[in-house]
Design an enzyme around this catalytic site. Structure first.
Site, mmCIF file in Angstrom:
data_model
loop_
_atom_site.group_PDB
_atom_site.id
_atom_site.type_symbol
_atom_site.label_atom_id
_atom_site.label_comp_id
_atom_site.label_asym_id
_atom_site.label_seq_id
_atom_site.Cartn_x
_atom_site.Cartn_y
_atom_site.Cartn_z
ATOM 1 N N ALA A 1 -11.581 -13.241 2.783
ATOM 2 C CA ALA A 1 -11.565 -12.442 1.617
ATOM 3 C C ALA A 1 -12.879 -12.912 0.976
ATOM 4 O O ALA A 1 -13.447 -11.922 0.143
ATOM 5 C CB ALA A 1 -10.406 -12.552 0.675
ATOM 6 N N LYS B 1 -8.097 -6.391 11.362
ATOM 7 C CA LYS B 1 -9.528 -6.179 10.619
ATOM 8 C C LYS B 1 -10.499 -6.221 11.327
ATOM 9 O O LYS B 1 -11.547 -5.605 11.225
ATOM 10 C CB LYS B 1 -9.514 -7.025 9.318
ATOM 11 C CG LYS B 1 -8.515 -6.453 8.299
ATOM 12 C CD LYS B 1 -8.698 -7.299 6.879
ATOM 13 C CE LYS B 1 -7.683 -6.698 5.795
ATOM 14 N NZ LYS B 1 -7.939 -7.220 4.561
ATOM 15 N N SER C 1 0.908 -1.017 0.048
ATOM 16 C CA SER C 1 0.000 0.081 0.040
ATOM 17 C C SER C 1 0.928 1.165 0.003
ATOM 18 O O SER C 1 0.567 2.368 -0.809
ATOM 19 C CB SER C 1 -0.927 -0.006 1.293
ATOM 20 O OG SER C 1 -1.735 -0.904 1.035
ATOM 21 N N TYR D 1 -2.061 -12.438 -6.059
ATOM 22 C CA TYR D 1 -1.404 -11.619 -6.932
ATOM 23 C C TYR D 1 0.108 -11.884 -6.898
ATOM 24 O O TYR D 1 0.812 -11.110 -7.608
ATOM 25 C CB TYR D 1 -1.487 -10.106 -6.471
ATOM 26 C CG TYR D 1 -1.386 -9.956 -4.734
ATOM 27 C CD1 TYR D 1 -0.014 -9.721 -4.218
ATOM 28 C CD2 TYR D 1 -2.502 -9.883 -4.143
ATOM 29 C CE1 TYR D 1 -0.077 -9.702 -2.860
ATOM 30 C CE2 TYR D 1 -2.569 -9.621 -2.792
ATOM 31 C CZ TYR D 1 -1.112 -9.636 -2.079
ATOM 32 O OH TYR D 1 -1.276 -9.458 -0.766
#
Ligand code: NAP
Length: 284
Positions: free
Chosen positions: A133, A70, A21, A226
């Site tokens: 996810a 989270k 990020s 990814y």
């Protein structure tokens, strides 16, 4: 140059040094001539309790939240967005007028990535995995009115819990479970396949979550992994003429949605994608 006027954003996590990020957000700030900076903060579990109060004290404008906070950060927030509340996880916090509001941009990041290539309404969707996810993606997908959602998972109990929560917290009911080894039985009726398991992730790049023999040109296949940039699942699907979407799209789009929440401005996709691809290409 950082001055007394520079606005502070960042990401909290444990560990944090592998986060993609900071280069994505900082590149966008630079390209858009915005007086903001994005900093990775390594927060140890023993220091998480006063995080939101500390961030307010430091006049932080926005924070992303990654593993393992989270869910545990939620009780500290003043407000939570409806979909983040349903998902039960927050990956973005906006600080505004002294209040901290939590959002989840993972699901919308995945949906935007899919919608660039396919409609979702009335489609039959197969989701591989029932973890964090998958939860974010499945809850967000229900707002798009697909015909059916099938959750394929290794552990039935985890899929059943996700399905129960969807039925309890949304009006969506066309959702069911299939063992992950049995997806061949339904693949002819499926339009879109989304892999949310880590199967095929580096270093296990020769692994594939499902049998790909029946995948063909009518399928759209998204893998949210990814690294590698193209998983074995995507390679096989591409060879069989399916439309494929790599995990970098979701990673870029969830970041762009967070950037919008922090700054009220929309960066170009390439501002986030270029630095990400540069780092990931070096890792191949
Ligand atoms: N592109 C993005 O922006 C993005 C965002 C978030 C996550 N991700 C990627 O998504 C992946 C999953 O993350 P997560 O946070 O959802 O993980 P998670 O909560 O741990 O969930 C993992 C899921 O995969 C299944 N699974 C794990 N190992 C398996 C195996 N060997 N065989 C069969 N099933 C297996 C688990 O099944 P059980 O229920 O049976 O345990 C579970 O359903 C990771 O690779 C992560 O890097 C990408």
């Amino acid at each position: 140059m950082i001055t007394g006027k520079t606005k502070l954003t960042g990401v909290i996590g444990h560990p944090i040094k592998h986060s993609f990020s900071p280069p994505m957000h900082n590149t966008a700030y630079k390209k858009m001539n915005m007086d903001y900076v994005y900093v990775p903060f390594h927060i140890l579990p023993e220091n998480i309790d006063n995080l939101i109060t500390s961030a307010k004290t430091m006049n932080i404008q926005g924070l992303n939240v990654t593993i393992p906070y989270k869910t545990t950060i939620i009780p500290q927030l003043d407000e939570i967005d409806e979909i983040a509340q349903k998902i039960g996880a927050v990956n973005t916090i906006q600080f505004k007028n002294g209040k901290a509001k939590g959002y989840n941009t993972d699901g919308i990041g995945a949906i935007k990535s899919l919608k660039k290539y396919t409609d979702l309404e009335d489609k039959n969707i197969l989701i591989l995995g029932a973890g964090g996810a998958s939860k974010a993606i499945t809850f967000t997908l229900t707002y798009e009115n697909p015909q059916n959602i099938t959750i394929a998972n290794r552990t039935q109990q985890n899929a059943d819990t996700l399905i129960e929560n969807i039925k309890k917290q949304t009006p969506y009911t066309n959702i069911s479970y299939i063992p992950i080894q049995n997806t061949d039985e339904i693949i002819d009726d499926i339009d879109i396949i989304i892999n949310t398991t880590p199967i095929g992730m580096t270093p296990n790049i020769d692994e594939c979550p499902i049998n790909t023999d029946k995948i063909n040109q009518k399928h759209t296949v998204m893998d949210i992994i990814y690294n590698p940039l193209e998983t074995k699942l995507l390679k096989k699907a591409k060879q069989q003429k399916a439309q494929t979407i790599p995990g970098t799209h979701m990673l870029v789009n969830q970041g762009i949605e967070a950037f919008k929440i922090f700054t009220n401005q929309t960066p170009k996709y390439e501002y986030f994608e270029k630095p990400l691809l540069k780092i990931l290409t070096q890792k191949q």
